[in-house]
Design a protein around this motif. Sequence first.
Motif, PDB file in Angstrom:
ATOM      1  N   ALA A 187      -3.393  -6.148  20.974  1.00  0.00           N
ATOM      2  CA  ALA A 187      -3.700  -7.136  19.936  1.00  0.00           C
ATOM      3  C   ALA A 187      -3.424  -8.545  20.451  1.00  0.00           C
ATOM      4  N   ALA A 188      -2.318  -8.712  21.187  1.00  0.00           N
ATOM      5  CA  ALA A 188      -1.984 -10.024  21.748  1.00  0.00           C
ATOM      6  C   ALA A 188      -3.041 -10.474  22.748  1.00  0.00           C
ATOM      7  N   LEU A 189      -3.494  -9.564  23.600  1.00  0.00           N
ATOM      8  CA  LEU A 189      -4.535  -9.894  24.570  1.00  0.00           C
ATOM      9  C   LEU A 189      -5.823 -10.311  23.861  1.00  0.00           C
ATOM     10  N   LEU A 190      -6.199  -9.582  22.828  1.00  0.00           N
ATOM     11  CA  LEU A 190      -7.429  -9.882  22.096  1.00  0.00           C
ATOM     12  C   LEU A 190      -7.331 -11.238  21.398  1.00  0.00           C
ATOM     13  N   LEU A 191      -6.153 -11.569  20.876  1.00  0.00           N
ATOM     14  CA  LEU A 191      -5.967 -12.894  20.279  1.00  0.00           C
ATOM     15  C   LEU A 191      -6.159 -13.998  21.314  1.00  0.00           C
TER      16      LEU A 191
ATOM     17  N   ARG B 259     -13.836 -15.927  24.712  1.00  0.00           N
ATOM     18  CA  ARG B 259     -14.371 -15.131  25.821  1.00  0.00           C
ATOM     19  C   ARG B 259     -14.217 -13.644  25.548  1.00  0.00           C
ATOM     20  N   GLU B 260     -14.920 -12.844  26.306  1.00  0.00           N
ATOM     21  CA  GLU B 260     -14.770 -11.394  26.291  1.00  0.00           C
ATOM     22  C   GLU B 260     -13.656 -10.995  27.261  1.00  0.00           C
ATOM     23  N   LEU B 261     -13.111  -9.808  27.099  1.00  0.00           N
ATOM     24  CA  LEU B 261     -12.165  -9.294  28.084  1.00  0.00           C
ATOM     25  C   LEU B 261     -12.894  -9.082  29.407  1.00  0.00           C
ATOM     26  N   ASN B 262     -12.209  -9.358  30.499  1.00  0.00           N
ATOM     27  CA  ASN B 262     -12.831  -9.098  31.799  1.00  0.00           C
ATOM     28  C   ASN B 262     -12.658  -7.629  32.178  1.00  0.00           C
ATOM     29  N   GLY B 263     -13.226  -7.252  33.302  1.00  0.00           N
ATOM     30  CA  GLY B 263     -13.218  -5.848  33.696  1.00  0.00           C
ATOM     31  C   GLY B 263     -11.825  -5.278  33.887  1.00  0.00           C
ATOM     32  N   ALA B 264     -10.951  -6.050  34.531  1.00  0.00           N
ATOM     33  CA  ALA B 264      -9.588  -5.572  34.763  1.00  0.00           C
ATOM     34  C   ALA B 264      -8.837  -5.399  33.448  1.00  0.00           C
ATOM     35  N   GLU B 265      -9.004  -6.365  32.545  1.00  0.00           N
ATOM     36  CA  GLU B 265      -8.324  -6.276  31.244  1.00  0.00           C
ATOM     37  C   GLU B 265      -8.790  -5.072  30.459  1.00  0.00           C
ATOM     38  N   ARG B 266     -10.083  -4.814  30.482  1.00  0.00           N
ATOM     39  CA  ARG B 266     -10.601  -3.638  29.773  1.00  0.00           C
ATOM     40  C   ARG B 266     -10.070  -2.346  30.394  1.00  0.00           C
ATOM     41  N   ALA B 267      -9.990  -2.311  31.709  1.00  0.00           N
ATOM     42  CA  ALA B 267      -9.469  -1.115  32.369  1.00  0.00           C
ATOM     43  C   ALA B 267      -8.013  -0.872  31.994  1.00  0.00           C
ATOM     44  N   TYR B 268      -7.211  -1.937  31.985  1.00  0.00           N
ATOM     45  CA  TYR B 268      -5.814  -1.805  31.577  1.00  0.00           C
ATOM     46  C   TYR B 268      -5.732  -1.332  30.125  1.00  0.00           C
ATOM     47  N   ALA B 269      -6.508  -1.974  29.253  1.00  0.00           N
ATOM     48  CA  ALA B 269      -6.435  -1.671  27.820  1.00  0.00           C
ATOM     49  C   ALA B 269      -6.813  -0.218  27.549  1.00  0.00           C
ATOM     50  N   GLU B 270      -7.878   0.233  28.156  1.00  0.00           N
ATOM     51  CA  GLU B 270      -8.362   1.576  27.863  1.00  0.00           C
ATOM     52  C   GLU B 270      -7.417   2.646  28.408  1.00  0.00           C
TER      53      GLU B 270
ATOM     54  N   ALA C  37       0.121  -0.847  31.193  1.00  0.00           N
ATOM     55  CA  ALA C  37       0.847  -1.631  30.192  1.00  0.00           C
ATOM     56  C   ALA C  37       1.671  -2.731  30.859  1.00  0.00           C
ATOM     57  N   THR C  38       2.314  -2.404  31.953  1.00  0.00           N
ATOM     58  CA  THR C  38       3.127  -3.397  32.661  1.00  0.00           C
ATOM     59  C   THR C  38       2.256  -4.543  33.176  1.00  0.00           C
ATOM     60  N   GLU C  39       1.088  -4.207  33.713  1.00  0.00           N
ATOM     61  CA  GLU C  39       0.177  -5.240  34.202  1.00  0.00           C
ATOM     62  C   GLU C  39      -0.362  -6.085  33.059  1.00  0.00           C
ATOM     63  N   LEU C  40      -0.679  -5.462  31.941  1.00  0.00           N
ATOM     64  CA  LEU C  40      -1.238  -6.209  30.825  1.00  0.00           C
ATOM     65  C   LEU C  40      -0.194  -7.126  30.202  1.00  0.00           C
ATOM     66  N   LEU C  41       1.078  -6.705  30.205  1.00  0.00           N
ATOM     67  CA  LEU C  41       2.140  -7.575  29.692  1.00  0.00           C
ATOM     68  C   LEU C  41       2.202  -8.872  30.505  1.00  0.00           C
TER      69      LEU C  41
END
Length: 301
Positions: free
Chosen positions: A116-120, A127-138, A149-153
């Motif tokens: 949720a924080a990333l999407l905000l 902008r849209e999430l980039n490829g790396a962010e989507r991979a982490y999120a999914e 999760a550690t990378e996305l934090l």
Amino acid sequence: MPRHRTRRSALSGLVAAVVVLLAGSAAGGVYLVGHSPDDASSAAAAVSSASSPSATTGPSEESEVDLDAELADALAPLADGADVSVAVLDTESGASAAYGDGTYDAASIVKVDMLAALLLQAQDEDRELNGAERAYAEAMIRRSDNTSATELLKVIGGEEGLDAANVRLGLTGTKAAHAWGLTQTTSADQVRLLEAVSGADSVLSEASRAYLTELMGQVEADQRWGVSAAGTDAVLKNGWMPRTTTGLWDVNSIGRVRSGGHTVLVAVLSRGHATQEAGIGPVETVAKAAVAVTDAAGGSG
């Protein structure tokens, strides 16, 4: 969460039925896991039958009661067997109830908050999430992947970034930790987070809410326990974590289900279990009890 009141006639039998279910789960300190689908439907049928108002109910039994108190009564058999907190909200009737207001380790349920924080942040930057962010999120939501999760934090600015997002999300009792599993949160805050994910009145955009909901509806099959026991069409995220200081496990479950024709948000936080498996049974029982209380309130008019 506000305390809600409803008619006792719709709930008196319900509490007795849930007490029986809870006592069966907690007897001797043994919790059963791996329930078949028939277990949930049988329990629901028992509660439905027990909560039907008697034709002879008199006016003296029609006094209004506090749903928090009804939930506390229903959960009393677990008081000596688990350290648990639960919050529940029927999004259509508005009925809500809560038990326990302490803070708990979030474990992997914090991953919903992190996404949720990333999407905000992406919304703020238009902008849209980039490829790396989507991979982490999914990976983080569907498989509960910890490395992602550690990378996305890091992407969202660490615990400071998560705390900043939580102010916007209305989470007043949640404090992020660098070791993200140790983020402290409350069941009431987790229901507020679910409201942000599920409701139109949210700082998250419609597209952000749809993305989060999609991923929470696609968690791996062996992780679809917990609040899913309380209804159908579950959209959820679970968390489980052993504490090195005690050797005991935190077991949490948050999500949205359909029950009684309504959409219900449920958050169950618990700790002190001998194993992850030992915590699943109580979490599911508590979730079913909480949803049963709001079902009865919503149906009582």
